[in-house]
Design a protein around this motif. Structure first.
Motif, PDB file in Angstrom:
ATOM      1  N   ALA A 224      -0.141  14.692  -7.257  1.00  0.00           N
ATOM      2  CA  ALA A 224       0.793  13.582  -7.046  1.00  0.00           C
ATOM      3  C   ALA A 224       0.212  12.556  -6.074  1.00  0.00           C
ATOM      4  CB  ALA A 224       2.125  14.117  -6.513  1.00  0.00           C
ATOM      5  N   GLU A 225      -0.411  13.041  -4.990  1.00  0.00           N
ATOM      6  CA  GLU A 225      -1.003  12.116  -4.017  1.00  0.00           C
ATOM      7  C   GLU A 225      -2.178  11.363  -4.622  1.00  0.00           C
ATOM      8  OE1 GLU A 225       0.059  11.212  -1.122  1.00  0.00           O
ATOM      9  OE2 GLU A 225       1.768  12.574  -1.176  1.00  0.00           O
TER      10      GLU A 225
ATOM     11  N   HIS B 177      -4.990  -0.922  -8.907  1.00  0.00           N
ATOM     12  CA  HIS B 177      -4.398  -2.251  -8.693  1.00  0.00           C
ATOM     13  C   HIS B 177      -5.320  -3.116  -7.843  1.00  0.00           C
ATOM     14  CE1 HIS B 177      -1.377  -5.299  -8.460  1.00  0.00           C
ATOM     15  NE2 HIS B 177      -1.176  -5.162  -7.159  1.00  0.00           N
TER      16      HIS B 177
ATOM     17  N   ALA C 173      -1.419   5.156   2.174  1.00  0.00           N
ATOM     18  CA  ALA C 173      -1.348   6.332   1.292  1.00  0.00           C
ATOM     19  C   ALA C 173      -2.393   7.365   1.689  1.00  0.00           C
ATOM     20  CB  ALA C 173      -1.541   5.903  -0.167  1.00  0.00           C
TER      21      ALA C 173
ATOM     22  N   THR D  80      -2.616  -4.920  -0.744  1.00  0.00           N
ATOM     23  CA  THR D  80      -2.923  -3.683  -1.467  1.00  0.00           C
ATOM     24  C   THR D  80      -3.878  -2.818  -0.669  1.00  0.00           C
ATOM     25  OG1 THR D  80      -2.665  -4.901  -3.546  1.00  0.00           O
ATOM     26  CG2 THR D  80      -3.739  -2.750  -3.675  1.00  0.00           C
TER      27      THR D  80
ATOM     28  N   GLN E 239      -1.811  -0.930   1.762  1.00  0.00           N
ATOM     29  CA  GLN E 239      -1.059   0.137   1.096  1.00  0.00           C
ATOM     30  C   GLN E 239      -1.963   1.327   0.786  1.00  0.00           C
ATOM     31  OE1 GLN E 239       0.790  -1.664  -2.315  1.00  0.00           O
ATOM     32  NE2 GLN E 239       2.005  -3.086  -1.074  1.00  0.00           N
TER      33      GLN E 239
ATOM     34  N   GLU F 179      -2.529  10.696  -7.776  1.00  0.00           N
ATOM     35  CA  GLU F 179      -1.976   9.747  -8.747  1.00  0.00           C
ATOM     36  C   GLU F 179      -1.529   8.468  -8.038  1.00  0.00           C
ATOM     37  OE1 GLU F 179       1.771   9.429 -11.909  1.00  0.00           O
ATOM     38  OE2 GLU F 179       1.238  11.367 -11.005  1.00  0.00           O
ATOM     39  N   ARG F 180      -0.853   8.640  -6.891  1.00  0.00           N
ATOM     40  CA  ARG F 180      -0.392   7.471  -6.136  1.00  0.00           C
ATOM     41  C   ARG F 180      -1.577   6.665  -5.605  1.00  0.00           C
ATOM     42  NH1 ARG F 180       3.185   7.590  -0.660  1.00  0.00           N
ATOM     43  NH2 ARG F 180       1.851   9.378  -0.279  1.00  0.00           N
ATOM     44  N   TYR F 181      -2.556   7.359  -5.022  1.00  0.00           N
ATOM     45  CA  TYR F 181      -3.704   6.656  -4.442  1.00  0.00           C
ATOM     46  C   TYR F 181      -4.539   5.983  -5.542  1.00  0.00           C
ATOM     47  CZ  TYR F 181      -7.713   5.640  -1.497  1.00  0.00           C
ATOM     48  OH  TYR F 181      -8.718   4.996  -0.814  1.00  0.00           O
ATOM     49  N   THR F 182      -4.718   6.681  -6.671  1.00  0.00           N
ATOM     50  CA  THR F 182      -5.490   6.109  -7.780  1.00  0.00           C
ATOM     51  C   THR F 182      -4.805   4.873  -8.351  1.00  0.00           C
ATOM     52  OG1 THR F 182      -6.344   8.315  -8.346  1.00  0.00           O
ATOM     53  CG2 THR F 182      -6.522   6.599 -10.030  1.00  0.00           C
ATOM     54  N   SER F 183      -3.476   4.913  -8.436  1.00  0.00           N
ATOM     55  CA  SER F 183      -2.735   3.758  -8.930  1.00  0.00           C
ATOM     56  C   SER F 183      -2.960   2.540  -8.030  1.00  0.00           C
ATOM     57  CB  SER F 183      -1.241   4.088  -8.993  1.00  0.00           C
ATOM     58  OG  SER F 183      -0.492   2.942  -9.338  1.00  0.00           O
ATOM     59  N   LEU F 184      -2.916   2.762  -6.713  1.00  0.00           N
ATOM     60  CA  LEU F 184      -3.165   1.665  -5.776  1.00  0.00           C
ATOM     61  C   LEU F 184      -4.611   1.184  -5.874  1.00  0.00           C
ATOM     62  CD1 LEU F 184      -1.224   2.995  -2.652  1.00  0.00           C
ATOM     63  CD2 LEU F 184      -0.664   0.954  -3.988  1.00  0.00           C
TER      64      LEU F 184
END
Length: 583
Positions: free
Chosen positions: A223-224, A234, A204, A197, A200, A226-231
């Motif tokens: 959008a970027e 996690h 990102a 992770t 990843q 959102e993707r980075y925050t999701s990672l």
């Protein structure tokens, strides 16, 4: 190549990393043994401290025991310093070795590896993974040995004080061993996922920050993020699970220690009533037990460090165990004539069903220019990457001067090639260092200056504050696109290779810069075998032959005039570009 990377296999490989540092580690081990002996010696003094000083009131013990305590802690301090310094030296040395080995390995891997693994993931392996492996090999070993010796020394003191009480307390041993095994399994489960992770997240972030202009223009910040925050979320959840495991194991160790103290108090009381244990003996048992509990706690916590290191070692060993580029050529090659032949070339990328190249045959002769054109994705760049053997064909052969490329050693083959691409790669350093790069480092200044003049680069180099010694910044960031392109051409001129590959070298330039670059290329092309990938067809009208690729196939071949007269794919592409230019 199939390699066993099970946790047990990784554990077996880790000690080999420490072999170059055996002498250093032996000194550190000597320090650890002295530390453990000093801890045991202090434990042995606790009984006479109580019995002689407070019970028997012996005046001599009131003077000798304090001096003995000071001496013990002086020895322990010196031993601790030796341990820390030499362990750190070995650990940092192993981290350095792993970085260098991984970097060297990456530069020896086939080109396909760089299509499947992003650079940020490689950077994680070179950075944090190398440190984690060093921690697994040395730092965790230090904690385990240090605390194990402490436990052994204190158990020895306890056995000396009362073997009956000590054996009763040791009934807790199987419980502690079972718990540490459970902790280790849980750490292994999450350790690898935490590292993946992390890679990843870096990927990102690298994509978003490297392309920040596109992110802003296309309104992709949300959008970027959102993707980075999701990672990141996690990663946080996995990290918290690791910390929860560590905390629970520490709490269980402390609870086990409390139960051990309770048992010690119970059995020690019975021994005292039987007259087999003095007050000093009881204090000796109690202090030894209190010293064992934090040692066991640290032994449990070291599982986290060790398992993170094992997960990182698995990632690094995946790289180090990968197959190098195939280099079995035995035919020496000083300087090629430059006759290049592609015979029925086919290439299919791993995991793809459709071939990227399918049945391509042509010959490029010395002193001629072969242009390669076609729609985006038709296989142009893939085709020329076969020459330096960045890719290996799935079928067919590429020949140089009548012999398959595989017959030549890779270094000899690549000395015959110079490349100038659309994306010029320059390095943080001086103008001179970027022109005289790699095997050209020993070039005389006069040759460098001549290459810069021929590349139409001297006019802007002379205006830089330090001329040839001017710093051009990371990736040549202090220069314009045209200036970077001309430095790349100067590098190719200095190499003076018999085969030249131009991959859309002027596609991203304005008209003024393109004219300067085209004039520089006119000095570079003569007397070489030149392959030109072209987006703008106007730049290849004078080529000796033009290859037209479509969907990985060679659909047309001929001169500019012949292909226009044929009225096929090339004529259609040319007409489209002519209309766009007119518009």
């Amino acid at each position: 190549m199939s390699v066993d990377l099970s946790p047990r296999a990784i554990y077996r490989r880790l000690p080999a990393l420490a072999k170059p540092y055996r002498a250093i580690l032996l000194l550190a081990l000597l320090g650890l043994v002295l530390e453990g002996a000093a801890a045991g010696a202090f434990g042995m003094l606790t009984k006479p401290m109580v019995d002689e000083t407070f019970v028997a009131k012996n005046p001599q013990s009131g003077l000798l025991l304090p001096l003995a305590i000071v001496a013990i802690f002086v020895v322990r301090g010196i031993a601790g310093y030796i341990t820390d310094v030499y362990m750190a030296k070995a650990a940092r040395g192993i981290a350095r070795d792993m970085r260098v080995q991984a970097m060297d390995k990456y530069l020896r891997l086939p080109g396909l590896r760089f299509d499947t693994e992003p650079v940020p993931s490689m950077l994680v392996r070179l950075g944090s993974d190398s440190d984690q492996v060093a921690q697994a090999v040395v730092d965790s070993a230090k904690v385990m040995l240090q605390q194990s010796l402490q436990v052994v020394a204190m158990l020895g003191v306890m056995l000396y004080a009362s073997w009956r009480v000590t054996l009763a307390v040791l009934l807790l041993g199987p419980l502690i061993a079972w718990m540490m095994d459970k902790v280790g399994r849980r750490y292994r489960r999450f350790g690898h996922r935490v590292q993946e992770t992390s890679a990843q997240m870096m990927l990102a972030a690298d994509q978003a920050l490297s392309n920040q202009q596109e992110v802003k223009v296309y309104g992709a910040r949300a959008a970027e993020m959102e993707r980075y925050t999701s990672l990141a979320d996690h990663y946080l959840r996995l990290s918290l699970k690791v910390e929860a495991t560590r905390s629970i194991s520490s709490a269980v160790v402390q609870l086990t220690g409390a139960v051990g103290l309770a048992l010690l108090l119970f059995f020690a009381g019975r021994e005292a009533m039987e007259g087999r244990l003095s007050a000093g003996g009881f204090v000796q048992l109690m202090i030894s037990m209190l010293a064992i509990i934090p040692a066991l706690k640290q032994l449990t916590n070291v599982q986290g460090m060790l398992q993170r290191g094992v997960a990182s070692a698995e990632r690094l060993f995946h790289v180090l165990d990968a197959d190098d580029e195939i280099d079995a050529g035995t035919r020496p090659l000083a300087r090629a004539r430059g006759l290049v032949e592609f015979r029925d070339i086919r290439l299919t990328y791993p995991g793809q069903s459709r071939p990227a190249l399918n049945g391509i045959t042509f010959t490029a002769r010395p002193g001629t220019v072969t242009a390669i054109v076609g729609r985006s994705g038709s296989g142009k760049s893939t085709l020329v990457k076969l020459l330096p053997r960045f890719y290996e064909p799935s079928g067919g052969q590429v020949l140089l001067d009548g012999h398959p490329l595989a017959d030549y050693p890779l270094p000899d083959l690549r000395r015959q090639l110079a490349m100038v691409g659309q994306q010029v790669m320059l390095f943080d350093g001086t103008v001179a260092a970027n022109v005289a790069y790699g095997e050209l480092r020993g070039a005389e200044q006069a040759r460098i200056e001549r290459a810069l003049r021929d590349a139409n680069a001297m006019e802007f180099v002379e205006q830089l504050p330090d001329g040839l010694q001017a710093q051009i910044g990371v990736k040549g960031g202090k220069l314009s696109g045209g200036q970077r392109q001309r430095l790349a051409i100067a590098r190719a001129m200095l190499k003076d290779a018999p085969i030249l590959i131009l991959d859309e070298a002027t596609a991203a330039l304005d008209n003024a810069s393109e004219r300067l670059v085209q004039d520089a290329l006119a000095h570079l092309i003569p007397d070489r075998t030149t392959l030109v990938i072209a987006h703008r067809l106007s730049t290849v009208e004078h080529a000796d032959q033009i290859l037209v690729l479509d969907d990985g196939k060679l659909v047309e071949q001929g001169t500019h005039a012949e292909l226009l007269a044929r009225g096929g794919v090339y004529a259609h592409l040319h007409a489209m570009q002519f209309r766009e230019a007119g518009a």
